[in-house]
Design a protein around this motif. Sequence first.
Motif, PDB file in Angstrom:
ATOM      1  N   UNK A  23      46.375  37.328  28.387  1.00 62.85           N
ATOM      2  CA  UNK A  23      46.179  37.697  29.793  1.00 62.85           C
ATOM      3  C   UNK A  23      44.699  37.953  30.065  1.00 62.85           C
ATOM      4  N   UNK A  24      44.353  38.039  31.350  1.00 62.00           N
ATOM      5  CA  UNK A  24      43.017  38.429  31.767  1.00 62.00           C
ATOM      6  C   UNK A  24      41.909  37.604  31.151  1.00 62.00           C
ATOM      7  N   UNK A  25      40.851  38.277  30.725  1.00 59.57           N
ATOM      8  CA  UNK A  25      39.671  37.611  30.184  1.00 59.57           C
ATOM      9  C   UNK A  25      40.007  36.834  28.912  1.00 59.57           C
ATOM     10  N   UNK A  26      40.877  37.381  28.073  1.00 64.99           N
ATOM     11  CA  UNK A  26      41.261  36.680  26.850  1.00 64.99           C
ATOM     12  C   UNK A  26      41.931  35.355  27.130  1.00 64.99           C
ATOM     13  N   UNK A  27      42.763  35.316  28.163  1.00 64.02           N
ATOM     14  CA  UNK A  27      43.435  34.075  28.537  1.00 64.02           C
ATOM     15  C   UNK A  27      42.433  33.087  29.132  1.00 64.02           C
ATOM     16  N   UNK A  42      46.112  32.599  19.073  1.00 65.57           N
ATOM     17  CA  UNK A  42      46.180  33.599  20.132  1.00 65.57           C
ATOM     18  C   UNK A  42      46.872  34.853  19.619  1.00 65.57           C
ATOM     19  N   UNK A  43      46.179  35.972  19.706  1.00 71.85           N
ATOM     20  CA  UNK A  43      46.681  37.239  19.179  1.00 71.85           C
ATOM     21  C   UNK A  43      46.910  38.203  20.343  1.00 71.85           C
ATOM     22  N   UNK A  44      48.087  38.808  20.366  1.00 71.45           N
ATOM     23  CA  UNK A  44      48.409  39.760  21.427  1.00 71.45           C
ATOM     24  C   UNK A  44      49.482  40.713  20.915  1.00 71.45           C
TER      25      UNK A  44
END
Length: 297
Positions: A23-27, A42-44
């Motif tokens: 999400x957000x900047x990471x996405x 992708x780590x979340x």
Amino acid sequence: MSLNIQELFNVKGRVAVVTGGSSGIGLMISRGLVSNGAKVYLVALPSDPINETVSELNDLGRESGGSAQGYPCDVSSKEAIAELSREISKKETALDMLISNAGIRRDPPLACNVLTASLEELQSSMWSIQTKDFDDTFRINTTAHYFLSVAFLPLLAAAAERPTSTGVKGRDEGRGVMVVTSSCASMHNSTNVDMTSYASSKAATDHLVKLLAAKYNRFYVRVVGINPGFVPSNMNPIGAKGNIFSSLFEKVPAKRAGNSEDIAGTVLYLVSKAGAYVDGVSVCVDGGRILLANGQE
């Protein structure tokens, strides 16, 4: 030597780990990398929509050759970070870029307008924040970057040292770099909201970038930071009714919030050959807001 933009900013085939990538900047960063042919781990958090995001990114990467795989991980845990690095190490012998982006913000539960509150209101608001809120903020916004850098150091060093098809080492093409997401909140104190725990953790993060870069310079594993301003995220729902920052958007010299192009473009510069000579610094991406915050109107 080529000054062709497709070579300078080329990340095709490179391998990245992006924390907070769903999400957000990471996405935004993940989309930028996959759209340009990179392979993204992708780590979340396990509770985040990892599978849905990975599916979207793989659709996005069909034309460019980019791809994504998802990994659940709570980066507030040193043990979870160690396990993540072990899992990635089973699949990769080198890591071209570590995008350490995951972050949180914990404001006092009893909110007030810092610029207009009475002494009593301000004290009550500031006292309402819990010690755990400070602890959690620093654990994720600062400490996690440290342990992620240590856990992935061997893979980053391998990418920096590995010879490339052009006869140079990976580091000469920008490989073996850690990008840390901070915030322009670390650079000023002009706000109507008490973000003390958040801003303090981000100021610590800015210095951590310098400390890590100095420690890893012998291996030329670069460590750089980005300091975004108003950019849409779960933390900053731009356009949402009641957004606490809505009155400030028009005061930004750029007269708008940041977007995917602003963030992805900055990161692509830092992780590619174009940014291979940049180390130990943080880049502010805020449309000029910091100038206003420092009184240069």
